[in-house]
Design a protein around this motif. Structure first.
Motif, short mmCIF file in Angstrom:
data_model
loop_
_atom_site.label_atom_id
_atom_site.label_comp_id
_atom_site.label_asym_id
_atom_site.label_seq_id
_atom_site.Cartn_x
_atom_site.Cartn_y
_atom_site.Cartn_z
N UNK A 244 0.83 -1.21 0.00
CA UNK A 244 0.00 0.00 0.00
C UNK A 244 0.86 1.26 0.00
N UNK A 245 2.01 1.20 0.66
CA UNK A 245 2.90 2.36 0.67
C UNK A 245 3.71 2.48 -0.62
N UNK A 246 4.03 1.33 -1.24
CA UNK A 246 4.94 1.34 -2.39
C UNK A 246 4.24 1.51 -3.73
N UNK B 147 18.18 5.32 3.44
CA UNK B 147 17.04 4.96 2.59
C UNK B 147 16.99 3.45 2.31
N UNK B 148 15.78 2.94 2.25
CA UNK B 148 15.58 1.53 1.90
C UNK B 148 15.43 1.43 0.38
N UNK B 149 16.14 0.48 -0.22
CA UNK B 149 16.09 0.28 -1.68
C UNK B 149 14.92 -0.63 -2.02
N UNK B 150 14.10 -0.22 -2.97
CA UNK B 150 12.95 -1.01 -3.41
C UNK B 150 13.14 -1.33 -4.88
N UNK C 170 11.00 7.38 4.53
CA UNK C 170 9.89 7.55 5.47
C UNK C 170 8.84 6.47 5.25
N UNK C 171 8.41 5.86 6.37
CA UNK C 171 7.43 4.78 6.31
C UNK C 171 6.36 4.99 7.38
N UNK C 172 5.20 4.37 7.15
CA UNK C 172 4.16 4.37 8.17
C UNK C 172 4.56 3.51 9.35
N UNK C 173 3.74 3.52 10.39
CA UNK C 173 4.12 2.87 11.65
C UNK C 173 4.28 1.36 11.51
N UNK C 174 3.38 0.70 10.76
CA UNK C 174 3.48 -0.76 10.61
C UNK C 174 4.77 -1.13 9.89
N UNK C 175 5.06 -0.44 8.78
CA UNK C 175 6.26 -0.75 8.00
C UNK C 175 7.53 -0.37 8.75
N UNK C 176 7.48 0.71 9.51
CA UNK C 176 8.64 1.10 10.31
C UNK C 176 8.98 0.00 11.31
#
Length: 250
Positions: A93-95, A149-152, A123-129
């Motif tokens: 949902x975030x990606x 940063x996280x690589x996607x 930056x991520x939401x609380x669940x993903x963090x």
């Protein structure tokens, strides 16, 4: 000096041993071909594939020899079902909104990836963090400086990652990646001896970790769908998203 009867007995034993050796070599080669999956994959020279470090130890690991498996012992790891289906959905949902704005690319600046789109996210939401903190907690030594940063990396169904070694200028000793949407097979090949290889079965929602020698002495790749086999079993490749954390060079 052997008499005629003794000589005949010796020759009979020799013929039996020779036949046994031929049959044994045939069995080894059939086992090799099963682990290759297809003729298009790398040949395993001189030995059958070995699963785990002992028989049945790791269902996600196989390699060309016991020696190469010992080389990567403690340096490769796959944790099945590391995240839940709900956590996978939270990541997607975030990606997805950002990824949908990009087009799949079928060339790469260093020709390492085919059929991909990628991004970085800080930056991520609380669940993903929370789940990314869990990834970092199991993958990296305490106090290890991490790449922020996280690589996607989003691979199309027709996409794949070619054999390569990550640059030591940008990456530290460890890489950890979550596999979303699809199972896949990662192959590691020893740079100094291409006959020595290790395959990792990366199931959907698993976490893989590569450390030290597994990072810098082996190339790694994600097999294309047509070549995606593990121990002779087909592993269909769909669209695959990997969420990758790295530490910094020391």
């Amino acid at each position: 000096m052997l008499n005629r009867a003794e000589l005949s007995a010796v020759m009979s034993v020799y013929r039996s041993v020779r036949v046994g050796m031929v049959l044994g070599l045939g069995l080894v080669w059939r086992t090799v071909r099963q682990c290759e999956g297809r003729a298009g994959l790398r040949a395993v020279s001189g030995s059958a594939a070995v699963q785990g470090l002992r028989a049945g130890e790791h269902s996600w690991l196989c390699g060309s020899t016991a020696a190469v498996l010992h080389t990567v012992q403690g340096r490769v790891e796959v944790r099945q079902n590391f995240i839940t289906e709900e956590e996978e959905n939270a990541l997607l949902q975030e990606l997805e909104p950002g990824l949908k704005k990009k087009r799949y690319e079928f060339d790469h600046w260093d020709d390492a990836i085919h059929g991909y789109r990628e991004t970085e996210r800080a930056q991520w939401g609380s669940v993903c963090t929370g789940l990314l903190s869990r990834v970092r907690g199991v993958a990296f030594p305490e106090g290890s400086p991490l790449l922020g940063p996280v690589h996607v990396l989003d691979l199309d169904k027709a996409g794949y990652i070619k054999p390569h070694v990550d640059s030591v200028k940008f990456c530290g000793s460890t890489i950890a990646g979550l596999s979303l949407l699809s199972d896949s097979v990662m192959r590691l090949v020893l740079e100094d001896n291409s006959a020595e290889w290790v395959d990792l079965l990366l199931s959907r929602r698993s976490l893989y970790i590569l450390r030290d020698e597994a990072r810098f002495k082996f190339t790694h790749e994600i097999l294309k769908d047509a070549d995606s086999y593990f121990l002779g079993q087909r592993v269909p490749r769909q669209r695959r998203i990997s969420v990758i954390c790295r530490n910094l060079p020391v």
